[in-house]
Design an enzyme around this catalytic site. Structure first.
Site, PDB file in Angstrom:
ATOM      1  N   ASP A 125       0.803  -1.222   0.000  1.00  0.00           N
ATOM      2  CA  ASP A 125       0.000   0.000   0.000  1.00  0.00           C
ATOM      3  C   ASP A 125       0.840   1.278   0.000  1.00  0.00           C
ATOM      4  O   ASP A 125       0.323   2.367   0.213  1.00  0.00           O
ATOM      5  CB  ASP A 125      -0.903   0.014   1.246  1.00  0.00           C
ATOM      6  CG  ASP A 125      -1.986  -1.024   1.132  1.00  0.00           C
ATOM      7  OD1 ASP A 125      -2.285  -1.433  -0.007  1.00  0.00           O
ATOM      8  OD2 ASP A 125      -2.518  -1.442   2.174  1.00  0.00           O
ATOM      9  N   HIS A 161      28.528   5.857  -9.371  1.00  0.00           N
ATOM     10  CA  HIS A 161      27.175   6.062  -8.831  1.00  0.00           C
ATOM     11  C   HIS A 161      27.003   5.304  -7.517  1.00  0.00           C
ATOM     12  O   HIS A 161      25.998   4.618  -7.302  1.00  0.00           O
ATOM     13  CB  HIS A 161      26.121   5.638  -9.856  1.00  0.00           C
ATOM     14  CG  HIS A 161      26.059   6.555 -11.037  1.00  0.00           C
ATOM     15  ND1 HIS A 161      25.478   6.222 -12.229  1.00  0.00           N
ATOM     16  CD2 HIS A 161      26.526   7.826 -11.201  1.00  0.00           C
ATOM     17  CE1 HIS A 161      25.584   7.235 -13.080  1.00  0.00           C
ATOM     18  NE2 HIS A 161      26.225   8.216 -12.479  1.00  0.00           N
ATOM     19  N   ASP A 220      28.192  13.835  -3.933  1.00  0.00           N
ATOM     20  CA  ASP A 220      27.531  14.278  -5.173  1.00  0.00           C
ATOM     21  C   ASP A 220      26.046  14.309  -4.834  1.00  0.00           C
ATOM     22  O   ASP A 220      25.407  13.260  -4.727  1.00  0.00           O
ATOM     23  CB  ASP A 220      27.844  13.294  -6.309  1.00  0.00           C
ATOM     24  CG  ASP A 220      27.208  13.723  -7.632  1.00  0.00           C
ATOM     25  OD1 ASP A 220      26.298  14.589  -7.628  1.00  0.00           O
ATOM     26  OD2 ASP A 220      27.625  13.175  -8.676  1.00  0.00           O
ATOM     27  N   ASP A 237      22.879  19.873  -9.061  1.00  0.00           N
ATOM     28  CA  ASP A 237      23.722  18.673  -9.167  1.00  0.00           C
ATOM     29  C   ASP A 237      25.159  19.093  -8.871  1.00  0.00           C
ATOM     30  O   ASP A 237      25.824  19.658  -9.738  1.00  0.00           O
ATOM     31  CB  ASP A 237      23.571  18.095 -10.582  1.00  0.00           C
ATOM     32  CG  ASP A 237      24.408  16.846 -10.796  1.00  0.00           C
ATOM     33  OD1 ASP A 237      24.956  16.312  -9.810  1.00  0.00           O
ATOM     34  OD2 ASP A 237      24.509  16.408 -11.965  1.00  0.00           O
ATOM     35  N   HIS A 288      33.980   9.275 -17.683  1.00  0.00           N
ATOM     36  CA  HIS A 288      32.694   9.905 -18.002  1.00  0.00           C
ATOM     37  C   HIS A 288      32.936  11.231 -18.706  1.00  0.00           C
ATOM     38  O   HIS A 288      34.060  11.710 -18.793  1.00  0.00           O
ATOM     39  CB  HIS A 288      31.838  10.088 -16.746  1.00  0.00           C
ATOM     40  CG  HIS A 288      32.456  10.918 -15.651  1.00  0.00           C
ATOM     41  ND1 HIS A 288      32.497  12.289 -15.684  1.00  0.00           N
ATOM     42  CD2 HIS A 288      33.047  10.557 -14.473  1.00  0.00           C
ATOM     43  CE1 HIS A 288      33.075  12.745 -14.575  1.00  0.00           C
ATOM     44  NE2 HIS A 288      33.437  11.714 -13.833  1.00  0.00           N
ATOM     45  N   HIS A 319      26.555  17.621 -18.468  1.00  0.00           N
ATOM     46  CA  HIS A 319      25.273  17.321 -19.117  1.00  0.00           C
ATOM     47  C   HIS A 319      24.368  18.529 -18.933  1.00  0.00           C
ATOM     48  O   HIS A 319      24.607  19.363 -18.052  1.00  0.00           O
ATOM     49  CB  HIS A 319      24.637  16.066 -18.499  1.00  0.00           C
ATOM     50  CG  HIS A 319      24.632  16.071 -16.989  1.00  0.00           C
ATOM     51  ND1 HIS A 319      23.679  16.722 -16.253  1.00  0.00           N
ATOM     52  CD2 HIS A 319      25.502  15.547 -16.081  1.00  0.00           C
ATOM     53  CE1 HIS A 319      23.942  16.575 -14.958  1.00  0.00           C
ATOM     54  NE2 HIS A 319      25.060  15.881 -14.816  1.00  0.00           N
ATOM     55  N   HIS A 369      19.732  14.971 -15.650  1.00  0.00           N
ATOM     56  CA  HIS A 369      20.332  14.879 -16.994  1.00  0.00           C
ATOM     57  C   HIS A 369      19.237  15.389 -17.919  1.00  0.00           C
ATOM     58  O   HIS A 369      18.368  14.636 -18.358  1.00  0.00           O
ATOM     59  CB  HIS A 369      20.733  13.445 -17.326  1.00  0.00           C
ATOM     60  CG  HIS A 369      21.838  12.938 -16.439  1.00  0.00           C
ATOM     61  ND1 HIS A 369      22.270  11.635 -16.444  1.00  0.00           N
ATOM     62  CD2 HIS A 369      22.618  13.567 -15.523  1.00  0.00           C
ATOM     63  CE1 HIS A 369      23.256  11.488 -15.557  1.00  0.00           C
ATOM     64  NE2 HIS A 369      23.477  12.647 -14.988  1.00  0.00           N
ATOM     65  N   GLU A 423      31.894  18.885 -14.638  1.00  0.00           N
ATOM     66  CA  GLU A 423      32.211  17.933 -13.584  1.00  0.00           C
ATOM     67  C   GLU A 423      33.312  16.932 -13.935  1.00  0.00           C
ATOM     68  O   GLU A 423      33.074  15.720 -14.003  1.00  0.00           O
ATOM     69  CB  GLU A 423      30.948  17.169 -13.187  1.00  0.00           C
ATOM     70  CG  GLU A 423      30.153  16.573 -14.344  1.00  0.00           C
ATOM     71  CD  GLU A 423      28.981  15.717 -13.838  1.00  0.00           C
ATOM     72  OE1 GLU A 423      29.223  14.834 -13.009  1.00  0.00           O
ATOM     73  OE2 GLU A 423      27.847  15.946 -14.289  1.00  0.00           O
ATOM     74  N   TYR A 482      39.617   8.918 -11.011  1.00  0.00           N
ATOM     75  CA  TYR A 482      39.276   7.752 -10.180  1.00  0.00           C
ATOM     76  C   TYR A 482      40.355   6.695 -10.365  1.00  0.00           C
ATOM     77  O   TYR A 482      40.550   6.200 -11.477  1.00  0.00           O
ATOM     78  CB  TYR A 482      37.905   7.198 -10.600  1.00  0.00           C
ATOM     79  CG  TYR A 482      36.871   8.297 -10.780  1.00  0.00           C
ATOM     80  CD1 TYR A 482      36.115   8.767  -9.699  1.00  0.00           C
ATOM     81  CD2 TYR A 482      36.692   8.922 -12.034  1.00  0.00           C
ATOM     82  CE1 TYR A 482      35.199   9.808  -9.861  1.00  0.00           C
ATOM     83  CE2 TYR A 482      35.783   9.947 -12.200  1.00  0.00           C
ATOM     84  CZ  TYR A 482      35.044  10.390 -11.121  1.00  0.00           C
ATOM     85  OH  TYR A 482      34.151  11.424 -11.294  1.00  0.00           O
ATOM     86  N   ARG A 532      35.792  14.192  -7.719  1.00  0.00           N
ATOM     87  CA  ARG A 532      34.978  14.866  -8.741  1.00  0.00           C
ATOM     88  C   ARG A 532      34.645  16.251  -8.207  1.00  0.00           C
ATOM     89  O   ARG A 532      34.373  16.408  -7.016  1.00  0.00           O
ATOM     90  CB  ARG A 532      33.701  14.070  -9.037  1.00  0.00           C
ATOM     91  CG  ARG A 532      32.815  14.700 -10.098  1.00  0.00           C
ATOM     92  CD  ARG A 532      31.815  13.710 -10.734  1.00  0.00           C
ATOM     93  NE  ARG A 532      30.873  13.128  -9.803  1.00  0.00           N
ATOM     94  CZ  ARG A 532      30.928  11.866  -9.361  1.00  0.00           C
ATOM     95  NH1 ARG A 532      31.886  11.054  -9.783  1.00  0.00           N
ATOM     96  NH2 ARG A 532      30.015  11.416  -8.511  1.00  0.00           N
ATOM     97  N   GLU A 552      32.082  19.276  -9.240  1.00  0.00           N
ATOM     98  CA  GLU A 552      30.951  19.503 -10.151  1.00  0.00           C
ATOM     99  C   GLU A 552      30.207  20.775  -9.779  1.00  0.00           C
ATOM    100  O   GLU A 552      29.757  20.937  -8.644  1.00  0.00           O
ATOM    101  CB  GLU A 552      29.973  18.312 -10.067  1.00  0.00           C
ATOM    102  CG  GLU A 552      28.712  18.511 -10.890  1.00  0.00           C
ATOM    103  CD  GLU A 552      27.824  17.274 -10.931  1.00  0.00           C
ATOM    104  OE1 GLU A 552      27.831  16.494  -9.955  1.00  0.00           O
ATOM    105  OE2 GLU A 552      27.128  17.094 -11.944  1.00  0.00           O
TER     106      GLU A 552
HETATM  107  N1  GLY Z   1      24.743  13.149 -10.053  1.00  0.00           N
HETATM  108  C1  GLY Z   1      24.666  12.651 -11.355  1.00  0.00           C
HETATM  109  C2  GLY Z   1      25.619  13.333 -12.219  1.00  0.00           C
HETATM  110  O1  GLY Z   1      26.500  14.005 -11.751  1.00  0.00           O
HETATM  111  O2  GLY Z   1      25.510  13.289 -13.392  1.00  0.00           O
HETATM  112 MN    MN Z   2      26.125  15.730 -12.996  1.00  0.00          MN
HETATM  113 MN    MN Z   3      26.411  14.898  -9.825  1.00  0.00          MN
END
Ligand code: GLY
Ligand code: MN
Ligand code: MN
Length: 436
Positions: free
Chosen positions: A38, A241, A258, A269, A348, A352, A359, A383, A387, A404, A406
């Site tokens: 529920d 992630h 992050d 973000d 990466h 974005h 995104h 960003e 790593y 990172r 960002e």
């Molecule tokens: N937090 C997801 C990204 O940085 O794209």
């Molecule tokens: Mn991002």
């Molecule tokens: Mn991010």
């Protein structure tokens, strides 16, 4: 998603009307999703539906009709006192039409009947193809019913076009109304990261730090993070992630947070990386400085003089030089670039689009397959990261460093504005804040 300015949404519908000629645009909202028995996942409107309606309820559909007599129609749930006693306020078609400025509104249970009337004789349906199989079927069923009535002189639409091309181009350039919300969303995200930096202590658990971030979000009226927050200490930062957030933070760890919030539908973000004990070690400083310089190089390419890919290339170039200097990659800069050897440490892209979706909607290339030029009103993340997973070929002192940095950035007429500038990112300013 609580807005007072529904004129803004009406303006967007007017723009859509102009772009669809004699066609009809159909935008379904998402339905509630059961989490278990529920209990439901927190409800969140479909981003396209929200963008064009501002209407916050599930079980609703928007029609935007172009041509000689354009109009907008909202289908939504009827008022229902018993349901409202249990689950809260329902607008109902009459009030929804007045508040959200639609031309017509009906009970959602009349959708099939009215849809058939409205799409008959229209050449084209604009719709987000393939997003939801039940909605795909609904549209196909309507077309089939109309085709079966051809002998009665009824004409079924001849074409379905994905609405994304039109809608994404609109969503890509943010209005002042959107920029105002995004600035506030970004500001709250920076406060949350600053709070994390000030709160962290060795031997805390990552989730305790996550709680500090969520506390800051919610104390500013945010109802949910924009995505699952990442609080990654030590080696966990090398999982891009990582969301388990359940490890104990060790003295000497770097911590990568992050996290961004969703404010009035708009995501922030942000990533920051900082030492658990408040002081970067020598080797942490070296790699951190490299990523910071990569970010700075990328930011210098965020303006309407550059295309989408240039910030990424700029960051990558700095990182490749660094990876060479640290002995992580061998060969010439060009060779490392061409073979993709750098991807072991930077896998990466550098950003974005950012907006209603973290995104966000919008292509990165033009139809001619060229990178899109950046334009004032676009919002994006910058960003870069680095790593280093354990490997026999890599000096042990580099192992498990994950960094990172960002920021959220608005392209302006004079260059850009970093919306998340209120969270420190130089080594000195991070250490100073953490010492407080
Ligand atoms: N937090 C997801 C990204 O940085 O794209
Ligand atoms: Mn991002
Ligand atoms: Mn991010």
């Amino acid at each position: 998603m609580n807005h007072k300015n529904y004129q803004e949404f009406k303006k967007r519908r007017n723009t859509l009307t102009e772009k669809i000629g004699d066609g009809v645009a159909i935008i379904f909202n998402t339905d509630e999703v059961i989490r278990n028995r529920d209990s439901h996942y927190p409800y969140r409107s479909d981003s396209y539906f929200h963008y064009f309606s501002g209407f916050p309820e599930s079980r609703s559909v928007l029609f935007v009709l172009g041509g000689k007599s354009p109009k907008t129609i909202l289908f939504c749930r009827n008022k229902n006192l018993e349901m409202e006693i249990w689950n809260g306020f329902i607008y109902g078609p009459k009030e929804a039409k007045e508040v959200f400025l639609f031309d017509e509104s009906y009970d959602i249970n009349l959708l099939d009947e009215i849809a058939l009337k409205e799409i008959s004789g229209r050449e084209k349906i604009y719709y987000r193809i393939g997003q939801d199989t039940l909605n795909d079927k609904k549209i196909n069923d309507w077309i089939k019913v109309l085709r079966d009535k051809a002998r009665a002189g009824i004409q079924a639409p001849q074409a379905i076009e994905d609405i994304s091309q039109i809608a994404d181009d609109m969503r890509l350039i943010k209005s002042d109304f959107e920029i105002d919300i995004m600035k506030r969303s970004a500001k709250i995200a920076t406060l949350a990261h600053n709070r994390a930096m000030k709160s962290v202590r060795p031997n805390m658990y990552e989730y305790e730090l996550e709680a500090e971030i969520l506390h800051e979000f919610m104390s500013h009226g945010v109802r949910a993070p924009a995505y699952q927050s990442i609080v990654a200490a030590g080696k966990n930062a090398c999982t891009l992630h990582y969301v388990d957030n359940n490890s104990k933070i060790q003295d000497g760890d770097l911590i990568l947070t992050d996290a961004g919030c969703e404010l009035e539908g708009y995501a922030s973000d942000v990533s920051r990386t900082f030492p658990a004990n408040g002081k970067f070690s020598k080797i942490q400083k070296d790699f951190y400085q490299l990523v910071l310089e990569a970010q700075s190089a990328a930011l210098s390419k965020v303006s309407s003089n550059h295309n989408w890919n240039e910030p990424h290339e700029a960051a990558l170039s700095v990182l490749i030089d660094g990876f060479k200097d640290f002995g992580l990659c061998q060969g010439s800069h060009q060779e490392i670039y061409e073979t993709g050897a750098y991807k072991e440490f930077y896998m990466h892209r550098t950003g974005h689009w950012l907006g209603l979706d973290v995104h966000d909607a919008g292509d990165y290339k033009t139809i001619a397959q060229e990178w899109k030029q950046l334009k004032p009103g676009m919002t994006l993340t910058v960003e870069p990261g680095c790593y280093i997973r354990p490997s026999a070929n890599i000096p042990k002192e580099f192992w498990n460093i994950g960094i990172r940095i960002e920021d959220d950035v608005l392209v302006t007429h004079n260059g850009h504005e970093v919306l998340t500038k209120d969270s420190p990112k130089t080594i000195e300013s991070i250490e100073t804040l953490m010492a407080k």
